[in-house]
Design a protein around this motif. Structure first.
Motif, PDB file in Angstrom:
ATOM      1  N   LEU B 153      26.591  24.028  89.632  1.00 23.64           N
ATOM      2  CA  LEU B 153      26.582  23.941  87.949  1.00 23.64           C
ATOM      3  C   LEU B 153      25.230  24.405  87.720  1.00 23.64           C
ATOM      4  O   LEU B 153      25.067  25.389  86.978  1.00 23.64           O
ATOM      5  N   MET B 156      25.401  28.061  88.073  1.00 22.35           N
ATOM      6  CA  MET B 156      25.960  28.544  87.831  1.00 22.35           C
ATOM      7  C   MET B 156      24.947  28.762  86.142  1.00 22.35           C
ATOM      8  O   MET B 156      25.058  30.168  86.022  1.00 22.35           O
ATOM      9  N   ARG B 158      22.276  29.600  86.235  1.00 20.61           N
ATOM     10  CA  ARG B 158      21.120  30.053  86.378  1.00 20.61           C
ATOM     11  C   ARG B 158      21.334  31.911  86.419  1.00 20.61           C
ATOM     12  O   ARG B 158      20.905  32.477  85.989  1.00 20.61           O
ATOM     13  N   TYR B 160      23.762  32.611  84.545  1.00 22.92           N
ATOM     14  CA  TYR B 160      24.435  33.473  83.191  1.00 22.92           C
ATOM     15  C   TYR B 160      23.207  32.853  83.201  1.00 22.92           C
ATOM     16  O   TYR B 160      23.060  33.874  81.438  1.00 22.92           O
ATOM     17  N   GLY B 161      21.957  33.042  82.840  1.00 24.76           N
ATOM     18  CA  GLY B 161      20.824  33.668  82.393  1.00 24.76           C
ATOM     19  C   GLY B 161      20.179  32.334  81.774  1.00 24.76           C
ATOM     20  O   GLY B 161      18.968  32.867  81.132  1.00 24.76           O
ATOM     21  N   LEU B 162      20.893  30.807  82.643  1.00 20.94           N
ATOM     22  CA  LEU B 162      19.460  30.086  81.015  1.00 20.94           C
ATOM     23  C   LEU B 162      19.073  30.104  82.529  1.00 20.94           C
ATOM     24  O   LEU B 162      18.571  30.023  83.704  1.00 20.94           O
ATOM     25  N   SER B 170      21.605  22.444  78.262  1.00 17.44           N
ATOM     26  CA  SER B 170      23.444  22.822  79.008  1.00 17.44           C
ATOM     27  C   SER B 170      23.799  22.177  79.918  1.00 17.44           C
ATOM     28  O   SER B 170      25.062  22.034  79.523  1.00 17.44           O
ATOM     29  N   VAL B 171      22.710  22.090  80.733  1.00 18.77           N
ATOM     30  CA  VAL B 171      23.589  22.015  82.160  1.00 18.77           C
ATOM     31  C   VAL B 171      23.193  20.163  82.715  1.00 18.77           C
ATOM     32  O   VAL B 171      23.904  19.513  82.766  1.00 18.77           O
ATOM     33  N   PRO B 174      22.794  17.039  79.989  1.00 18.52           N
ATOM     34  CA  PRO B 174      24.955  16.962  79.686  1.00 18.52           C
ATOM     35  C   PRO B 174      25.444  16.029  80.924  1.00 18.52           C
ATOM     36  O   PRO B 174      26.599  14.905  81.270  1.00 18.52           O
ATOM     37  N   GLY B 175      24.891  16.745  82.190  1.00 19.05           N
ATOM     38  CA  GLY B 175      25.312  16.096  83.504  1.00 19.05           C
ATOM     39  C   GLY B 175      24.895  14.772  83.958  1.00 19.05           C
ATOM     40  O   GLY B 175      25.135  14.085  84.833  1.00 19.05           O
TER      41      GLY B 175
END
Ligand SMILES: Nc1ncnc2c1ncn2[C@@H]1O[C@H](COP(=O)(O)OP(=O)(O)OP(=O)(O)O)[C@@H](O)[C@H]1O
Ligand SMILES: [Mg+2]
Lengths: 258, 253
Positions: B153, B156, B158, B160-162, B170-171, B174-175
């Motif tokens: 995750l 993913m 990274r 998508y530019g996070l 975002s990741v 919450p994870g």
């Protein structure tokens, strides 16, 4: 960051090698993808297909060699590309619509909704990913990749976990979105039939090298029952399994696209 | 199970405790349970009412609650921050984790004599002990939660530019959240346990003091009342923690 370039991008790999410590996964890859071309990459498990995609996505750096995006060498994260993974990798704590907007700058609502509608899930906006079926999750992952209007779409076995019906349906969806949006596309797959159905060119990787680079000049939409289709399928399968070709493969002119 | 209706589901778990309470009451009336061993529930209730009347109960309960909360907040925040930084930063991890793991192996209640010598028997000693006890479970679970966020995750995100803050919120956070909440719930138990011991041994106010004081005067009912109050608070804090777990992790159902 500008994802709105309508022009698909030209991709070139020149002598790309990848080492993981002592393990040489990719041994000098030379590959070009023309603008808007659909390339499928096949090969046995562990041959380095995902590694290749991660390099092109800029998630990892090659040990040597270069990757050029429109002639410019790729140095870090590839902003022209979006990657879609086999396992979807949706964030389970974000609703469908919020998964799609990940990394979307500015005004996202309209775009995200449209992307979701494009994959036929307009009514699942507020759903949790855990409540979706496997096929629906992959649709969301596809929408999430396409919402950025990428110039290059990287697909890492996106349909591997789906049943045969859903897979066929998704193949149709990917093909039509590709025709509509005209991005360059690299699809990694285990399924040679899928490769022949979708790709302009099928690449076979074996022991870290490109062992086959086969054009599939069939007109679209492709009928899987047509003889030329089975011929390409068989040819590639024979090559993968190292079987001696049973007959001469003759490409019939009337099935060719150009 | 499906045929058990919603309201029944609420009631059934309480049947056994309720029956036990009734038996207890009846046996006390019949004299089978001597008053010197265990007072009847009605007596305990009576004691509660009269202490409530004099304002004593309120005073002791509020001081205990304050100690629990202050210790929990101090220890929880310290544990959380260390868990966070050590989970995220390799350098911080290398520098602190081994030391914290070593300290963690000292049973914090073993420090009571030392703590009394350091701080006397005033508020500081109790809050210190609670904070110490709460810190480690929060630390361990935050640290572990962040370390075990699905690497795929993160990749993913990274892709998508996070990065930095957006990747964290975002990741990563919450994870790690479900593990963090497990740590918090566990530490709430530690919090009450520590407080009970600390208040029983050395103090001049609070629920534990109320119990120890009652012992000197053989007030069985007040002793049992104190135990019941501890139990109620334990249950209450667990319920609050569960509520937040449900609310924050509702995607996980
Ligand atoms: N981060 C890594 N560290 C070490 N070795 C790795 C790493 N990533 C991949 N490898 C190794 O590189 C080789 C190629 O892996 P890769 O995931 O690219 O294979 P693949 O062709 O995608 O296989 P599959 O079809 O099973 O997905 C494997 O032997 C794998 O063990
Ligand atoms: Mg792979």
């Amino acid at each position: 960051m500008n994802f709105h370039t309508e022009e698909p991008i030209h991709v070139q790999l020149a002598g790309v090698e990848k080492w993981y410590n002592e393990l040489n996964v990719l041994k000098g890859m030379d590959l070009q993808a023309e603008r808007g071309e659909f390339i499928a990459v096949v090969g046995k498990s562990g041959c380095g297909k995902s590694t290749l995609l991660r390099l092109v996505a800029g998630l990892e750096q090659s040990s040597s060699g270069f990757i050029y995006m429109d002639q410019k060498p790729l140095k870090s994260l590839n902003k022209h590309a979006r990657i879609m993974f086999q396992d979807g990798r949706l964030l389970p704590w974000k609703r469908v619509i919020d998964n799609i907007r990940i990394g979307l700058p500015g005004e996202w609502k309209g775009k995200a909704t449209e992307a979701l509608e494009n994959v036929g899930l307009g009514d699942k906006k507020k759903e949790w990913p855990n409540n979706l079926s496997g096929g629906q999750r992959q649709r969301v992952a596809l929408a999430r990749a396409l919402v950025h209007d990428p110039e290059l779409l990287l697909l890492d076995e996106p349909l591997g976990a789906l049943d045969a019906f859903t897979r066929m349906e998704m193949q149709g969806l990917i093909e039509s979105l590709w025709q509509q949006k005209k991005f360059t596309s690299i699809l990694v797959t285990h399924d040679v039939e899928e490769a022949v159905a979708l790709a302009d060119r099928v690449i076979l990787i074996e022991s870290g090298m490109i062992m086959m680079n086969q054009e599939i000049p069939l007109a679209r939409p492709r009928q899987r029952t047509q003889p030329a289709f089975s011929m390409y399928l068989e040819m590639i399968m024979d090559r993968i399994m190292n079987r001696m070709p049973k007959k001469n493969y003759i490409v019939e002119q009337n099935y060719q696209m150009s | 199970m499906d045929r058990i209706k919603g309201s029944m589901k609420q009631i059934v778990p309480w049947v056994v405790p309720f029956l036990l309470l009734i038996c207890w009451q009846v046996f006390s009336w019949m004299g089978i349970i001597p008053e010197k061993i265990l007072p009847a529930p009605s007596d305990v209730f009576q004691a509660g009412l009269s202490l409530l009347g004099t304002g004593e109960l309120y005073e002791h309960v509020s001081i205990s609650l304050w100690r629990a909360l202050a210790g929990f907040l101090i220890g929880g925040v310290i544990g959380f921050l260390f868990g966070l930084f050590n989970g995220i930063s390799k350098y911080s991890d290398l520098l602190f984790d081994t030391s914290i793991q070593m300290l963690r192996n000292i049973p914090h209640l073993a420090l009571i004599p030392l703590v009394i010598l350091w701080f006397g028997i005033d508020e500081t000693s109790k809050i210190f002990l609670v904070a110490l006890g709460v810190m480690f479970p929060v630390y361990i679970n935050t640290y572990h939660g962040i370390k075990s966020v699905d690497k795929k995750l993160i990749e993913m995100g990274r892709a998508y530019g996070l990065k930095g803050k957006s990747l964290f919120f975002s990741v990563i956070f919450p994870g790690a959240l479900s593990s963090i909440l497990v740590g918090i719930r566990f530490s709430l138990g530690v919090m009450w346990l520590t407080l009970i011991v600390a208040e029983t041994i050395s103090t001049d106010s609070g629920i534990g003091y109320m119990a120890m004081n009652a012992r000197e005067f053989m007030q069985m009912d007040v002793i049992v009342l104190s135990i019941v109050i501890y139990a109620l608070f334990g249950k209450l804090s667990d319920m609050i923690a569960r509520y937040f777990e449900k609310k924050l992790l509702h995607w996980n159902t």
